[in-house]
Design an enzyme around this catalytic site. Structure first.
Site, PDB file in Angstrom:
ATOM      1  N   LYS A  77       0.855  -1.187   0.000  1.00 20.96           N
ATOM      2  CA  LYS A  77       0.000   0.000   0.000  1.00 20.96           C
ATOM      3  C   LYS A  77       0.890   1.235   0.000  1.00 20.96           C
ATOM      4  O   LYS A  77       1.932   1.257   0.660  1.00 20.96           O
ATOM      5  CB  LYS A  77      -0.885  -0.037   1.252  1.00 20.96           C
ATOM      6  CG  LYS A  77      -1.875   1.095   1.379  1.00 20.96           C
ATOM      7  CD  LYS A  77      -2.730   0.899   2.637  1.00 20.96           C
ATOM      8  CE  LYS A  77      -3.757   1.996   2.812  1.00 20.96           C
ATOM      9  NZ  LYS A  77      -4.617   1.758   4.002  1.00 20.96           N
ATOM     10  N   SER A 152      -9.538   1.702   3.172  1.00 16.20           N
ATOM     11  CA  SER A 152      -8.699   2.502   2.306  1.00 16.20           C
ATOM     12  C   SER A 152      -7.674   1.670   1.517  1.00 16.20           C
ATOM     13  O   SER A 152      -7.045   2.183   0.604  1.00 16.20           O
ATOM     14  CB  SER A 152      -7.954   3.541   3.147  1.00 16.20           C
ATOM     15  OG  SER A 152      -7.098   2.905   4.091  1.00 16.20           O
ATOM     16  N   SER A 176      -9.814  -0.861   7.331  1.00 16.66           N
ATOM     17  CA  SER A 176      -9.267  -0.618   5.996  1.00 16.66           C
ATOM     18  C   SER A 176      -8.495  -1.771   5.386  1.00 16.66           C
ATOM     19  O   SER A 176      -8.073  -1.686   4.234  1.00 16.66           O
ATOM     20  CB  SER A 176      -8.376   0.631   6.015  1.00 16.66           C
ATOM     21  OG  SER A 176      -9.154   1.779   6.226  1.00 16.66           O
TER      22      SER A 176
END
Length: 487
Positions: A77, A152, A176
């Site tokens: 990420k 996210s 997330s």
């Protein structure tokens, strides 16, 4: 080969059935073919990945294995700092930021021998449930390109589900990792707060953020956690405890395991009937293998969402104060003084959702409102933690839905932030209490969209979650790579 599990790919590379270069080239070709549609990657490291894969092959020729992930292509990420590689956190304000150091998670993944393919798309500063707040455009769910991949960590979940990497590491502040894993049909684990170092992980809400694996199988998640877990003296919230053999836990029996069902998670109108049915099937799978189901109560769960959206924005308003255009990142051009430059930098650099949460957090922390809002939210957080302590005195794990619905359509909830926030209603209590949670695929909706079941565990007992999740995975075999129209 993109359908192989992480452990299978690692074994094939070690046993020289395939070279790391062949494997990496195949996944890079797949990224080139599919990423323009899915937008899972913000940065793709084609040349670096092939160079690192060559180094892995040369080491293996000399009889050296660099680690358990030797030669396997993975992603991160875009919230983890990577030395010499752009790290944006999905924001315009960091669109040109090149960190001079690696995050602890980055360093551990690279030290394990993995090949880093690139940095994956995310909601701006991890604020969102759909990856629609990213400065680089929304990522898309590979099961249905008109649907969100969650957030996210939506880019990481989409990349894993699309076969654009064998595993990824995301972050979880209020769900997330688990929510995108659920809607993309993969496995996502949020470890206990303090199990994984936050050093070099760009902060959203410091008392809630935690990094964890997103993979296509439970044993793969166990392996990734084994790599990234452990004490780090550079992170004052990192806990100095031994790291168990998580992979061994995935082979254990659930016979005698006590599974709690919190009545509050199954009441109300927001839970999709298909999600409810899939979770009930998951419970039947566990009880058929000898687990025992018990009804429990978590009475303060209904206050979790409200408490979270005071605590998280308050911490975000403090953490994001460092983005002022002075030291790094975007700087606005203006003729005025320092204050005008800072104000314009933030106005240009932050998106609407980040501005909204910073304003909420600043208000909650302001004189005259601190005790009424932030102080009260922290008291509610304590009550939620006590609820879990009481529940875990009776059960070993807790079973709930991960997300109240399957993936919704892109743009469907962007105009209504409160409806968007409800996407995390089942995942947020876990973060407030600091306990570990895992989402494991448990079914498909009538529209052919994945559904996930969530398991919550005691502090630093991730092995209980791996044991239960693996038992579910063995009995509910589901496709973990989205077909995307392929033969």
């Amino acid at each position: 080969m993109h359908e192989w599990t992480l452990l299978s790919a690692a074994r094939k590379v070690r046993e020289k059935e395939i070279s790391s270069r062949e494997l990496t080239r195949a996944i890079l070709d797949r990224i080139e073919r599919h990423n323009p549609r899915i937008n899972a990657y913000v940065t793709v490291l084609t040349e670096k990945a092939m160079k690192d894969a060559l180094a892995c092959d040369e080491a293996l020729q000399k009889g050296r294995t660099l680690g358990p992930l030797h030669g396997v292509p993975v992603g991160l990420k875009d919230i983890f700092c990577t030395r010499g590689i752009r790290t944006t956190c999905g924001s315009r304000i960091l669109h040109n930021f090149i960190p001079p150091y690696d995050a602890t998670v980055t360093g551990k993944v690279l030290s394990s021998g993995a090949v880093l393919l690139g940095k994956q798309n995310m909601d701006e500063f991890a604020m969102g449930s759909s990856t629609e707040t990213s400065h680089f455009g929304p990522a898309r769910n590979p099961w249905a390109l008109d649907r969100i991949p969650g957030g996210s960590s939506g880019g990481t979940a989409a990349a894993v589900a699309a076969g654009l990497c064998f595993a990824g590491v995301g972050t979880d502040t209020g769900g997330s990792i688990r929510q995108p894993a659920s809607v993309c049909g993969v496995v996502g684990l949020k470890p206990t707060y303090g199990r994984v170092s936050r050093y070099g992980m760009i902060a959203f809400a410091s008392s809630l953020d935690q990094g964890g694996p997103i993979t296509r199988s439970v044993p793969d998640a166990a392996m990734i956690l084994s790599v990234i877990a452990g004490h780090d003296r550079r992170d004052s919230t990192s806990v100095d405890l031994p790291v168990p053999d998580y992979l061994a836990a995935t082979r254990e029996s659930v016979k005698g395991l006590k599974v709690g069902l919190p009545r509050e998670y199954f009441e109300g109108e927001g839970l999709d009937p298909g999600v409810r049915a899939a979770v009930e099937k998951t419970l039947a799978v566990l009880t058929s293998q000898g687990a025992q189901a018990l009804e429990i109560s978590l009475p303060h769960t209904r206050y979790a969402l409200s408490a979270y959206y005071i605590i998280a924005p308050a911490e975000a308003s403090s953490n994001l104060a460092r983005y002022d255009g002075v030291r790094y990142g975007h700087r606005a051009r203006c003729e005025g003084g320092l204050i005008e430059m800072m104000s314009r930098t933030r106005a240009e650099g932050f998106g609407a959702e980040v501005k909204r949460r910073v304003m909420i957090g600043t208000y909650a922390l302001s004189a005259g409102y601190y005790e009424a809002y932030y102080g009260k939210a922290q008291k509610v957080r304590t009550l939620i933690r006590r609820d879990f302590e009481e529940a875990f005195s009776k059960v070993d794990v807790i079973l709930t839905p991960t997300s109240p619905t399957p993936a919704f359509r892109i743009g469907e909830r962007t105009g209504d932030p409160l409806t968007m926030y409800l996407s995390d209603i089942f995942t947020i209590p876990c973060n407030l209490a600091g306990i570990p949670g895992i989402s494991v695929p448990c079914g498909m909706s009538r529209e052919g969209l994945p559904i996930g079941a969530q398991l919550l565990g005691k502090h630093f007992r991730e092995e209980d979650l791996f044991m239960a999740a693996a038992a579910i995975e063995r009995e509910i075999p589901l496709p973990r790579v989205a077909p995307m129209g392929e033969a």
